[in-house]
Design a protein around this motif. Structure first.
Motif, PDB file in Angstrom:
ATOM      1  N   ALA A  35       0.836  -1.203   0.000  1.00 49.93           N
ATOM      2  CA  ALA A  35       0.000   0.000   0.000  1.00 49.93           C
ATOM      3  C   ALA A  35       0.871   1.253   0.000  1.00 49.93           C
ATOM      4  CB  ALA A  35      -0.930  -0.010   1.208  1.00 49.93           C
ATOM      5  N   GLY A  36       1.969   1.219   0.745  1.00 49.87           N
ATOM      6  CA  GLY A  36       2.879   2.358   0.760  1.00 49.87           C
ATOM      7  C   GLY A  36       3.510   2.600  -0.603  1.00 49.87           C
ATOM      8  N   LEU A  37       3.924   1.524  -1.245  1.00 46.24           N
ATOM      9  CA  LEU A  37       4.502   1.670  -2.588  1.00 46.24           C
ATOM     10  C   LEU A  37       3.464   2.158  -3.592  1.00 46.24           C
ATOM     11  CD1 LEU A  37       6.787  -1.495  -2.805  1.00 46.24           C
ATOM     12  CD2 LEU A  37       7.501   0.890  -2.660  1.00 46.24           C
ATOM     13  N   ALA A  38       2.268   1.604  -3.538  1.00 52.00           N
ATOM     14  CA  ALA A  38       1.207   2.045  -4.455  1.00 52.00           C
ATOM     15  C   ALA A  38       0.875   3.517  -4.246  1.00 52.00           C
ATOM     16  CB  ALA A  38      -0.042   1.181  -4.268  1.00 52.00           C
ATOM     17  N   ALA A  39       0.820   3.939  -2.990  1.00 53.89           N
ATOM     18  CA  ALA A  39       0.540   5.350  -2.701  1.00 53.89           C
ATOM     19  C   ALA A  39       1.662   6.249  -3.205  1.00 53.89           C
ATOM     20  CB  ALA A  39       0.336   5.549  -1.204  1.00 53.89           C
ATOM     21  N   GLY A  40       2.887   5.805  -3.030  1.00 56.64           N
ATOM     22  CA  GLY A  40       4.020   6.592  -3.509  1.00 56.64           C
ATOM     23  C   GLY A  40       4.041   6.724  -5.018  1.00 56.64           C
ATOM     24  N   ILE A  41       3.837   5.626  -5.696  1.00 56.02           N
ATOM     25  CA  ILE A  41       3.824   5.652  -7.164  1.00 56.02           C
ATOM     26  C   ILE A  41       2.622   6.445  -7.664  1.00 56.02           C
ATOM     27  CG2 ILE A  41       3.581   4.235  -9.244  1.00 56.02           C
ATOM     28  CD1 ILE A  41       5.145   2.035  -7.668  1.00 56.02           C
ATOM     29  N   GLY A  42       1.467   6.220  -7.042  1.00 58.16           N
ATOM     30  CA  GLY A  42       0.268   6.943  -7.446  1.00 58.16           C
ATOM     31  C   GLY A  42       0.365   8.441  -7.215  1.00 58.16           C
ATOM     32  N   SER A  43       1.170   8.844  -6.269  1.00 59.89           N
ATOM     33  CA  SER A  43       1.306  10.269  -5.957  1.00 59.89           C
ATOM     34  C   SER A  43       2.167  11.029  -6.948  1.00 59.89           C
ATOM     35  CB  SER A  43       1.895  10.433  -4.552  1.00 59.89           C
ATOM     36  OG  SER A  43       1.017   9.913  -3.602  1.00 59.89           O
ATOM     37  N   VAL A  44       2.980  10.331  -7.710  1.00 58.44           N
ATOM     38  CA  VAL A  44       3.865  11.024  -8.651  1.00 58.44           C
ATOM     39  C   VAL A  44       3.464  10.815 -10.111  1.00 58.44           C
ATOM     40  CG1 VAL A  44       5.820  11.018  -7.089  1.00 58.44           C
ATOM     41  CG2 VAL A  44       5.544   9.124  -8.678  1.00 58.44           C
ATOM     42  N   ARG A  45       2.489   9.957 -10.363  1.00 52.88           N
ATOM     43  CA  ARG A  45       2.029   9.741 -11.740  1.00 52.88           C
ATOM     44  C   ARG A  45       1.209  10.938 -12.196  1.00 52.88           C
ATOM     45  NH1 ARG A  45       4.011   5.274 -14.487  1.00 52.88           N
ATOM     46  NH2 ARG A  45       2.529   6.109 -15.951  1.00 52.88           N
ATOM     47  N   ARG A  46       1.273  11.254 -13.476  1.00 55.17           N
ATOM     48  CA  ARG A  46       0.553  12.412 -14.001  1.00 55.17           C
ATOM     49  C   ARG A  46      -0.865  12.065 -14.466  1.00 55.17           C
ATOM     50  NH1 ARG A  46       3.349  17.031 -14.533  1.00 55.17           N
ATOM     51  NH2 ARG A  46       5.599  16.896 -14.482  1.00 55.17           N
ATOM     52  N   GLN A  47      -1.102  10.841 -14.887  1.00 60.00           N
ATOM     53  CA  GLN A  47      -2.414  10.467 -15.411  1.00 60.00           C
ATOM     54  C   GLN A  47      -3.401  10.259 -14.249  1.00 60.00           C
ATOM     55  OE1 GLN A  47       0.360   8.677 -15.748  1.00 60.00           O
ATOM     56  NE2 GLN A  47       0.951   8.653 -17.895  1.00 60.00           N
ATOM     57  N   PRO A  48      -4.520  10.992 -14.252  1.00 60.82           N
ATOM     58  CA  PRO A  48      -5.483  10.877 -13.148  1.00 60.82           C
ATOM     59  C   PRO A  48      -6.050   9.461 -12.979  1.00 60.82           C
ATOM     60  CG  PRO A  48      -5.989  12.804 -14.485  1.00 60.82           C
ATOM     61  CD  PRO A  48      -4.910  12.045 -15.198  1.00 60.82           C
ATOM     62  N   HIS A  49      -6.277   8.751 -14.077  1.00 54.08           N
ATOM     63  CA  HIS A  49      -6.841   7.403 -13.948  1.00 54.08           C
ATOM     64  C   HIS A  49      -5.849   6.437 -13.311  1.00 54.08           C
ATOM     65  CE1 HIS A  49      -4.769   7.306 -17.844  1.00 54.08           C
ATOM     66  NE2 HIS A  49      -4.683   6.008 -17.680  1.00 54.08           N
ATOM     67  N   VAL A  50      -4.569   6.616 -13.565  1.00 55.43           N
ATOM     68  CA  VAL A  50      -3.549   5.769 -12.935  1.00 55.43           C
ATOM     69  C   VAL A  50      -3.437   6.125 -11.458  1.00 55.43           C
ATOM     70  CG1 VAL A  50      -1.091   5.167 -12.910  1.00 55.43           C
ATOM     71  CG2 VAL A  50      -2.278   5.470 -15.090  1.00 55.43           C
ATOM     72  N   ARG A  51      -3.489   7.428 -11.170  1.00 59.93           N
ATOM     73  CA  ARG A  51      -3.418   7.872  -9.777  1.00 59.93           C
ATOM     74  C   ARG A  51      -4.561   7.283  -8.956  1.00 59.93           C
ATOM     75  NH1 ARG A  51      -1.375  14.078  -9.540  1.00 59.93           N
ATOM     76  NH2 ARG A  51      -0.191  13.365  -7.763  1.00 59.93           N
ATOM     77  N   THR A  52      -5.769   7.382  -9.475  1.00 60.58           N
ATOM     78  CA  THR A  52      -6.907   6.873  -8.713  1.00 60.58           C
ATOM     79  C   THR A  52      -6.845   5.353  -8.579  1.00 60.58           C
ATOM     80  OG1 THR A  52      -8.292   6.836 -10.691  1.00 60.58           O
ATOM     81  CG2 THR A  52      -8.423   8.787  -9.314  1.00 60.58           C
ATOM     82  N   ALA A  53      -6.377   4.678  -9.612  1.00 59.11           N
ATOM     83  CA  ALA A  53      -6.281   3.215  -9.562  1.00 59.11           C
ATOM     84  C   ALA A  53      -5.251   2.742  -8.535  1.00 59.11           C
ATOM     85  CB  ALA A  53      -5.927   2.662 -10.936  1.00 59.11           C
ATOM     86  N   LEU A  54      -4.289   3.564  -8.200  1.00 55.81           N
ATOM     87  CA  LEU A  54      -3.287   3.198  -7.196  1.00 55.81           C
ATOM     88  C   LEU A  54      -3.620   3.759  -5.811  1.00 55.81           C
ATOM     89  CD1 LEU A  54      -0.051   3.702  -9.310  1.00 55.81           C
ATOM     90  CD2 LEU A  54      -0.970   1.540  -8.489  1.00 55.81           C
ATOM     91  N   LEU A  55      -4.136   4.967  -5.759  1.00 59.43           N
ATOM     92  CA  LEU A  55      -4.342   5.622  -4.464  1.00 59.43           C
ATOM     93  C   LEU A  55      -5.566   5.101  -3.707  1.00 59.43           C
ATOM     94  CD1 LEU A  55      -3.352   9.268  -5.399  1.00 59.43           C
ATOM     95  CD2 LEU A  55      -2.205   7.793  -3.748  1.00 59.43           C
ATOM     96  N   TRP A  56      -6.671   4.825  -4.399  1.00 54.63           N
ATOM     97  CA  TRP A  56      -7.848   4.343  -3.669  1.00 54.63           C
ATOM     98  C   TRP A  56      -7.631   2.976  -3.027  1.00 54.63           C
ATOM     99  CZ3 TRP A  56     -10.835   7.483  -1.533  1.00 54.63           C
ATOM    100  CH2 TRP A  56     -11.304   8.641  -2.145  1.00 54.63           C
ATOM    101  N   PRO A  57      -7.061   1.982  -3.729  1.00 49.36           N
ATOM    102  CA  PRO A  57      -6.799   0.710  -3.046  1.00 49.36           C
ATOM    103  C   PRO A  57      -5.791   0.854  -1.894  1.00 49.36           C
ATOM    104  CG  PRO A  57      -6.744   0.398  -5.412  1.00 49.36           C
ATOM    105  CD  PRO A  57      -6.805   1.870  -5.174  1.00 49.36           C
TER     106      PRO A  57
END
Length: 109
Positions: A48-70
């Motif tokens: 979850a920490g890695l997903a949040a970190g990666i999701g926080s730096v991605r530019r595409q909103p759909h990728v961000r939401t797909a990583l940050l919500w889980p």
């Protein structure tokens, strides 16, 4: 265009620090950290920490939401289950990643 998310990165940092501390405490007690429930929780918190970190730096909103919500769901769930040990910082991390996920969800592509 979205830039990096500071709340998401803070949440990811907290989650990864808690994960490292959790493993360190288990090892210092003389237990093997690669068995059973400890392994499951350590992998979930770290993932979850890695997903949040990666999701926080991605530019595409759909990728961000797909990583940050889980990541948010995992951190909040484990935080509630472990509220009397490592749960409080995980609840804080989950709140921060929820803030980042909400921002990514409402962002325009």
């Amino acid at each position: 265009m979205l830039k990096r998310s500071t709340p998401g990165l803070l949440g990811a940092t907290i989650a990864l620090l808690v994960d490292g501390g959790y493993i360190a405490v288990i090892v210092s007690e003389g237990n093997d950290p690669v068995v059973g429930v400890v392994l499951v929780f350590a992998l979930l918190i770290g993932g979850a920490g890695l997903a949040a970190g990666i999701g926080s730096v991605r530019r595409q909103p759909h990728v961000r939401t797909a990583l940050l919500w889980p990541a948010t769901a995992i951190l909040l769930a484990i935080g509630l289950l472990a509220v009397f040990s490592v749960g409080l910082p995980l609840l804080v991390a989950g709140g921060l990643t929820a803030t980042a996920a909400r921002g990514a969800t409402s962002a325009k592509p």
